[in-house]
Design an enzyme around this catalytic site. Structure first.
Site: not given
Length: 260
Positions: A71, A98, A101, A161, A168, A201
């Site tokens: 992408v 998808i 980072a 996180y 998100k 991931a």
């Protein structure tokens, strides 16, 4: 492993699944359930390095469309949708799984994240979903469902996180706005928010094993969810059983998110 029921709830449907990296991917769990329920599958792979890991899965799923899609690469996403238009002429389901980072920004504090790294994370993990929706909507001539993957860290602070929490959160907000904008075209939009899962991931997160262990201890069901659990929820959202649901974030986490 969760038992996938046999049936034809998605017979005649055409589903695009973005984000399969290997057999442990959430996206693969969703594609597998879609296929078991009768849908035809279009599958993408990131690049030539990823292709050997994904191509056997495409064969297993009898995917008539198997194409590269990075992408971040100009034209890749458009090419996938051109192939869908030429092969099927329409689309019913598009699933986006998808996220990315740069490692330094992912493993460091949000306070220390770089503007460039934050921008890359937002583009790949959030705005690419919006671009997918823009390309999918004209092909959803009979309505359809757009799905993406989120995480509890969008709404509550999950240690380590880091910058993916705000990213998100933006993704979940995009889901709500797209649900509003596409509702009159009978296109429903959802985020699915799985509990901690052993995916490639997720392994990039600092102290991820500790997060997995804590999830088992704290979740009311007392066990981790798997990729088929996520796939079954995603499939439900694409059926008439969920015809009056849109703009939601559904947790598939064994109840972990309800715990203080």
């Amino acid at each position: 492993m969760t038992q996938i029921p046999d049936g034809q709830a998605l017979a005649g449907k055409h589903a695009l699944v973005l984000g399969v990296a290997n057999e442990h991917s959430i996206a693969y769990g969703c594609a597998r359930v879609f296929r078991r329920l009768g849908a035809q599958i279009a599958l993408t792979y990131l690049n030539e390095k990823a292709r050997p890991h994904v191509e056997p899965l495409a064969r297993e799923l009898d995917a008539p469309i198997f194409a590269p899609c990075d992408v971040q690469k100009e034209g890749d996403l458009d090419a996938v949708f051109r192939q869908i238009a030429e092969t099927w002429g329409r689309l019913d389901i598009a699933l986006h799984s998808i996220a990315f980072a740069p490692k330094a920004d992912l493993q460091g504090r949000l306070l220390d994240s770089s503007g460039e790294g934050f921008g890359v994370a937002m583009d790949v993990s959030c705005h690419s979903f919006i671009r997918m929706a823009r390309l999918a909507a004209p092909l959803m001539t009979e309505g359809g469902t757009l799905l993406t993957m989120s995480y509890h860290g969008a709404n509550k602070v999950v240690p380590n996180y880091n910058l993916m929490g705000p990213v998100k959160a933006a993704l979940e907000s995009a889901v709500r706005y797209l649900a509003y904008e596409l509702g009159d075209r009978d296109i429903r939009v959802h985020a699915v928010s799985p509990g901690p899962l052993k995916t490639r991931a997720a392994s990039g997160l600092k102290d991820f094993d500790l997060l997995l262990n804590e999830a088992v201890e704290r979740a009311p069901i007392g066990e981790l969810v798997d990729i088929d659990d996520v796939g079954l929820t995603a499939a439900f959202l694409t059926t008439p059983y969920a015809a009056r649901l849109t703009g939601m974030t559904l947790y598939v986490d064994g109840g972990l998110s309800i715990m203080a």
